[in-house]
Design a protein around this motif. Structure first.
Motif, PDB file in Angstrom:
ATOM      1  N   ASP A  37      -1.278  83.513  66.083  1.00  0.00           N
ATOM      2  CA  ASP A  37      -1.774  81.927  65.213  1.00  0.00           C
ATOM      3  C   ASP A  37      -0.707  81.296  65.870  1.00  0.00           C
ATOM      4  OD1 ASP A  37      -1.842  83.960  62.925  1.00  0.00           O
ATOM      5  OD2 ASP A  37      -0.321  84.522  62.241  1.00  0.00           O
ATOM      6  N   ILE A  38       0.033  81.302  66.591  1.00  0.00           N
ATOM      7  CA  ILE A  38       0.497  80.320  67.924  1.00  0.00           C
ATOM      8  C   ILE A  38      -0.513  79.611  68.562  1.00  0.00           C
ATOM      9  CG2 ILE A  38       2.484  80.028  69.529  1.00  0.00           C
ATOM     10  CD1 ILE A  38       4.353  81.013  67.701  1.00  0.00           C
ATOM     11  N   ARG A  39      -0.889  80.556  69.099  1.00  0.00           N
ATOM     12  CA  ARG A  39      -2.027  79.902  70.092  1.00  0.00           C
ATOM     13  C   ARG A  39      -3.277  79.867  69.223  1.00  0.00           C
ATOM     14  NH1 ARG A  39      -3.696  78.750  74.725  1.00  0.00           N
ATOM     15  NH2 ARG A  39      -4.922  79.188  75.506  1.00  0.00           N
ATOM     16  N   ALA A  40      -3.573  80.416  68.404  1.00  0.00           N
ATOM     17  CA  ALA A  40      -4.662  79.631  67.550  1.00  0.00           C
ATOM     18  C   ALA A  40      -4.551  78.677  67.312  1.00  0.00           C
ATOM     19  CB  ALA A  40      -5.179  80.635  66.400  1.00  0.00           C
ATOM     20  N   LEU A  65       6.184  75.762  69.409  1.00  0.00           N
ATOM     21  CA  LEU A  65       6.255  76.136  68.391  1.00  0.00           C
ATOM     22  C   LEU A  65       7.237  77.658  68.802  1.00  0.00           C
ATOM     23  CD1 LEU A  65       2.621  76.201  66.914  1.00  0.00           C
ATOM     24  CD2 LEU A  65       5.119  76.056  65.369  1.00  0.00           C
ATOM     25  N   ARG A  66       6.959  78.021  69.458  1.00  0.00           N
ATOM     26  CA  ARG A  66       7.836  79.355  70.245  1.00  0.00           C
ATOM     27  C   ARG A  66       9.557  79.257  70.154  1.00  0.00           C
ATOM     28  NH1 ARG A  66       4.856  83.670  71.670  1.00  0.00           N
ATOM     29  NH2 ARG A  66       2.673  83.371  71.914  1.00  0.00           N
ATOM     30  N   ALA A  67       9.562  77.520  70.341  1.00  0.00           N
ATOM     31  CA  ALA A  67      10.891  77.394  70.413  1.00  0.00           C
ATOM     32  C   ALA A  67      11.950  77.445  69.530  1.00  0.00           C
ATOM     33  CB  ALA A  67      11.180  75.704  71.290  1.00  0.00           C
ATOM     34  N   TRP A  68      11.145  76.785  68.220  1.00  0.00           N
ATOM     35  CA  TRP A  68      10.957  77.004  66.478  1.00  0.00           C
ATOM     36  C   TRP A  68      11.631  78.002  66.071  1.00  0.00           C
ATOM     37  CZ3 TRP A  68       7.746  72.412  66.942  1.00  0.00           C
ATOM     38  CH2 TRP A  68       8.813  71.169  66.538  1.00  0.00           C
ATOM     39  N   ILE A  81       8.223  77.901  59.361  1.00  0.00           N
ATOM     40  CA  ILE A  81       6.910  78.334  59.550  1.00  0.00           C
ATOM     41  C   ILE A  81       6.492  79.068  61.025  1.00  0.00           C
ATOM     42  CG2 ILE A  81       4.948  77.212  59.666  1.00  0.00           C
ATOM     43  CD1 ILE A  81       5.848  74.747  57.540  1.00  0.00           C
ATOM     44  N   ALA A  82       7.341  78.631  62.010  1.00  0.00           N
ATOM     45  CA  ALA A  82       6.466  79.092  63.079  1.00  0.00           C
ATOM     46  C   ALA A  82       7.467  80.890  63.053  1.00  0.00           C
ATOM     47  CB  ALA A  82       7.524  78.731  64.112  1.00  0.00           C
ATOM     48  N   GLU A  83       8.159  80.797  62.143  1.00  0.00           N
ATOM     49  CA  GLU A  83       9.205  82.671  62.623  1.00  0.00           C
ATOM     50  C   GLU A  83       7.797  83.643  61.411  1.00  0.00           C
ATOM     51  OE1 GLU A  83      11.769  82.490  58.356  1.00  0.00           O
ATOM     52  OE2 GLU A  83      13.015  82.742  60.530  1.00  0.00           O
ATOM     53  N   ARG A  84       6.953  83.278  60.742  1.00  0.00           N
ATOM     54  CA  ARG A  84       6.687  84.118  60.542  1.00  0.00           C
ATOM     55  C   ARG A  84       4.914  83.866  60.470  1.00  0.00           C
ATOM     56  NH1 ARG A  84       7.531  80.242  55.701  1.00  0.00           N
ATOM     57  NH2 ARG A  84       9.821  81.357  54.980  1.00  0.00           N
ATOM     58  N   ASP A 114      -1.077  84.481  52.086  1.00  0.00           N
ATOM     59  CA  ASP A 114      -0.755  85.445  51.667  1.00  0.00           C
ATOM     60  C   ASP A 114       0.529  86.170  53.168  1.00  0.00           C
ATOM     61  OD1 ASP A 114      -2.959  86.076  50.418  1.00  0.00           O
ATOM     62  OD2 ASP A 114      -4.167  87.024  51.992  1.00  0.00           O
ATOM     63  N   GLU A 115       0.654  84.882  53.974  1.00  0.00           N
ATOM     64  CA  GLU A 115       1.718  84.960  55.366  1.00  0.00           C
ATOM     65  C   GLU A 115       3.107  83.602  54.748  1.00  0.00           C
ATOM     66  OE1 GLU A 115       1.829  87.323  56.901  1.00  0.00           O
ATOM     67  OE2 GLU A 115       0.145  88.254  56.352  1.00  0.00           O
ATOM     68  N   TYR A 116       2.744  83.590  54.063  1.00  0.00           N
ATOM     69  CA  TYR A 116       3.308  82.516  53.585  1.00  0.00           C
ATOM     70  C   TYR A 116       3.997  81.361  54.834  1.00  0.00           C
ATOM     71  CZ  TYR A 116       4.653  85.254  49.787  1.00  0.00           C
ATOM     72  OH  TYR A 116       4.901  85.902  48.719  1.00  0.00           O
ATOM     73  N   ILE A 117       1.904  80.673  54.933  1.00  0.00           N
ATOM     74  CA  ILE A 117       1.936  79.938  56.297  1.00  0.00           C
ATOM     75  C   ILE A 117       2.001  78.292  55.776  1.00  0.00           C
ATOM     76  CG2 ILE A 117       1.790  79.076  58.571  1.00  0.00           C
ATOM     77  CD1 ILE A 117       1.698  82.268  59.203  1.00  0.00           C
ATOM     78  N   VAL A 118       2.410  77.275  55.596  1.00  0.00           N
ATOM     79  CA  VAL A 118       2.050  76.573  54.778  1.00  0.00           C
ATOM     80  C   VAL A 118       0.787  75.712  56.059  1.00  0.00           C
ATOM     81  CG1 VAL A 118       2.707  74.147  54.455  1.00  0.00           C
ATOM     82  CG2 VAL A 118       3.388  75.901  53.860  1.00  0.00           C
TER      83      VAL A 118
END
Length: 214
Positions: free
Chosen positions: A198-201, A171-174, A190-193, A135-139
């Motif tokens: 999500d990043i923390r999880a 992930l935050r750097a990307w 991927i990271a920008e989505r 749904d968020e286009y996150i692979v």
């Protein structure tokens, strides 16, 4: 004559590149060359998870090809880190492949940073790591990082049992465009989505995964 000279130069550069790629790593020499790495990455290659600070990745068990690429990227400015760059610049091409061989042969160690994560956060992390969120286009992470997120060749390193603080920082750097040395900006896209949650999880879930060394 100019064309011939140009072709000779190109052939010479090609041979030099081939020779550089053909270097074989020696873990015993790598142990000596890695003396300066111990302060951050530890004697067992386990790295450090620093809450609220700069975390250092586990190198133990990562593919030698991947470690060597990152060292070259630091050295040549394709990847930036104020602490890593001077250490990378201390190593010549042979020492880089030796250090990479040394760490690649170490057993994978346990990660830190996800010990206090709640069930909901871990469930979201598991979804992103194993199934993604279409749904968020996150692979999913495993689509590139392989079964169990334990790595797939020298391009996609194992990220299971990697420190949460380090995964989150990368992930935050990307996401911010501060890192871009991955193939075709796959990680940046991927990271920008991904949201902050999500990043923390996904970071804490991956940190909680154990990897059995062979």
């Amino acid at each position: 004559m100019r064309i011939a000279s140009g072709l000779g130069l190109l052939l010479g550069l090609g041979l030099a590149a081939g020779q550089a790629q053909a270097l074989e790593g020696d873990a015993e020499r790598g142990q000596q060359a890695a003396g300066a790495c111990v302060a951050c990455h530890q004697a067992d290659g386990s790295g450090m998870n620093v809450s609220g600070g700069e975390s250092w990745p586990r190198l133990a068990g990562l593919p030698a090809e991947y470690i060597a690429k990152q060292l070259h990227d630091f050295k040549e400015g394709r990847r930036e880190n104020a602490t890593m760059m001077p250490f990378a610049n201390m190593l010549d091409d042979q020492q880089i492949v030796d250090v990479a061989a040394y760490y690649s042969e170490m057993p994978v160690t346990e990660a830190q940073g996800g010990e206090d994560a709640g069930e909901d956060l871990l469930a979201r992390g598991e979804q992103l790591a194993l199934r993604g969120d279409w749904d968020e286009y996150i692979v999913s992470c495993k689509s590139c990082h392989g079964p169990g997120n334990e790595g797939a060749g020298g391009t996609f390193p194992g990220i299971a049992s990697q420190h949460a603080g380090y995964i989150e920082a990368q992930l935050r750097a990307w996401q911010a465009g501060e890192r871009g040395n991955d193939p075709q900006n796959l990680m940046g896209a991927i990271a920008e989505r991904m949201s902050d949650e999500d990043i923390r999880a996904v970071s804490v879930w991956l940190a909680n995964q154990s990897v059995a060394s062979e």
